[in-house]
Structures are given as C-alpha cells and as structure tokens.
Motif scaffolding. Structure first.
Motif, short mmCIF file in Angstrom:
data_model
loop_
_atom_site.label_atom_id
_atom_site.label_comp_id
_atom_site.label_asym_id
_atom_site.label_seq_id
_atom_site.Cartn_x
_atom_site.Cartn_y
_atom_site.Cartn_z
N TRP A 58 4.93 3.31 -8.91
CA TRP A 58 5.49 2.00 -9.08
C TRP A 58 4.65 1.63 -10.35
O TRP A 58 3.52 1.82 -10.53
N ASP A 59 5.31 0.55 -10.94
CA ASP A 59 4.82 -0.12 -12.18
C ASP A 59 3.75 -1.29 -11.95
O ASP A 59 3.25 -1.99 -12.59
N GLY A 60 3.75 -1.63 -10.81
CA GLY A 60 2.81 -2.66 -10.12
C GLY A 60 3.36 -4.03 -10.05
O GLY A 60 2.68 -5.17 -9.90
N HIS A 61 4.72 -4.18 -10.56
CA HIS A 61 5.37 -5.28 -10.66
C HIS A 61 6.61 -5.40 -9.80
O HIS A 61 6.80 -5.53 -8.66
N ARG B 115 0.92 -1.35 0.12
CA ARG B 115 0.02 -0.06 -0.20
C ARG B 115 0.82 1.09 -0.08
O ARG B 115 0.64 2.26 -0.75
N LEU B 116 1.90 1.29 0.78
CA LEU B 116 2.69 2.40 0.83
C LEU B 116 3.66 2.72 -0.48
O LEU B 116 3.78 3.78 -0.76
N LEU C 226 3.28 7.90 -13.96
CA LEU C 226 3.35 9.22 -12.98
C LEU C 226 2.04 10.05 -13.19
O LEU C 226 1.62 10.35 -12.12
N LEU C 227 1.51 10.03 -14.41
CA LEU C 227 0.45 10.62 -14.57
C LEU C 227 -0.88 10.22 -13.72
O LEU C 227 -1.72 10.73 -13.21
N ASP C 228 -0.86 8.83 -13.84
CA ASP C 228 -1.82 7.94 -13.08
C ASP C 228 -1.89 8.23 -11.77
O ASP C 228 -2.97 8.36 -11.07
N LYS C 229 -0.74 8.29 -11.21
CA LYS C 229 -0.46 8.42 -9.74
C LYS C 229 -0.85 9.93 -9.18
O LYS C 229 -1.52 10.34 -8.28
N LEU D 162 14.20 2.04 -11.48
CA LEU D 162 14.44 1.52 -10.31
C LEU D 162 14.04 0.03 -10.16
O LEU D 162 13.00 0.13 -9.98
N GLU D 163 15.02 -0.73 -10.76
CA GLU D 163 14.49 -2.04 -10.48
C GLU D 163 14.66 -2.62 -9.11
O GLU D 163 15.91 -2.53 -8.63
N ILE D 164 13.56 -2.97 -8.49
CA ILE D 164 13.64 -3.46 -7.04
C ILE D 164 14.37 -4.79 -6.95
O ILE D 164 13.61 -5.93 -7.40
N GLU D 165 15.38 -5.15 -6.20
CA GLU D 165 15.91 -6.43 -5.93
C GLU D 165 15.40 -6.87 -4.72
O GLU D 165 14.79 -7.84 -4.55
#
Length: 165
Positions: A50-53, A22-23, A120-123, A148-151
């Motif tokens: 965030w791209d949701g993935h 959520r955050l 970014l627009l959606d958010k 930024l690819e989250i590891e």
C-alpha cells in the motif's frame, strides 16, 4: 479512498477503520479477482504494498493471463485476509478481512514503477533494502507493476474465544 461498511450484511461484524488500515498496511498477501477472458472469474494470490494513500501495487511478469484479463476489464476486487482461527468445537472460524473495489492501471512510468518496487521492498525486505534497490533498478525493465487505485473498501471481523477446557 472511501471506507464504507454500508453494504456489509452482518453489521454486527464490522471491522473498524483503524483495524482495517492496519490490515491494509501489514497483510501478507491478497487475492486479486478479475473477469476472465471469455467470461467467468480469475483470482490469484499476490504480494502487495500500500502506498499509504489510495493505491496498492503488485508486480508480475511482462505477459500472462492476469495482464490479458486486466487489459479487457480493469475493474477488479482485492481481498486481504488477516488472522484466522478455526474453533472446531464451536464449528466456526474467527477472522478479519478487507475487500477493496479497485481500478487497475498498467503502463506506469518508470519513476512510478521504481517507487512501487520500493514500497514492496519496504514491506517485505526492509533489512535488505540497499541490495533490493540495486536489484529493482536492474530488473525494472522485465517487471510489470500494476497500480490498484482503491475506490471503495470495507472490512469485516468475527472474534471467537477458544473453548474452555
């Protein structure tokens, strides 16, 4: 995208993954921390989506300190702080936060850059998305987008009740 709280010292303050997601989805801004040119650190607050993935997107100018830092070292940290509450009488602060270890990617394709601007627009501007998409198409050539690819990521919280009168 590996959510792990194994390295959080205060195991009694873990933010569960649902709340952390959520955050990640709704956080207003985050701080990108990088290795600075010549050593040291450099942190800068940024809007993000965030791209949701497994990726976050941020945007910036086509040149500057942030891009020089990322070109030298693309391993970064990104921190999002949600709700905070200072409780003066208890000498403490309630908070929620997530910390993400990421790899930064520059030089994205125009298609991915436009998709990032749409996230970014959606958010941040959902009510103005049509005008925003026109603006994005007109300005994509003068805007750098960073993936930024989250590891790994983790979350922490401290819930405090305000003092009773």
């Amino acid at each position: 995208m590996n959510y792990t709280n194994a390295h959080v010292r205060r195991q009694d303050r873990l933010l569960d993954e649902t709340e952390a997601l959520r955050l990640l989805r709704t956080g207003e801004y985050g701080v990108l921390s990088m290795q600075s040119e010549g050593g040291g650190g450099y942190g800068v607050p940024l809007n993000f989506a965030w791209d949701g993935h497994r990726a976050l997107y941020v945007h910036c100018a086509l040149e500057g300190r942030k891009l020089r830092c990322l070109a030298a070292c693309n391993r970064v940290s990104f921190c999002v702080v949600g709700a905070t509450q200072v409780v003066s009488a208890k000498f403490t602060t309630g908070y929620e936060s997530i910390v993400l270890d990421c790899t930064a990617h520059l030089g994205l394709s125009e298609e991915e850059r436009l998709r990032a601007l749409e996230h970014l627009l959606d958010k941040y501007s959902p009510a103005d998305k049509t005008a925003g998409l026109k603006y994005a198409h007109a300005s994509v050539h003068r805007t750098e987008l960073i993936r930024l690819e989250i590891e790994f990521w983790s979350g922490k919280t401290k819930r405090v009740a305000p003092p009773q009168p």
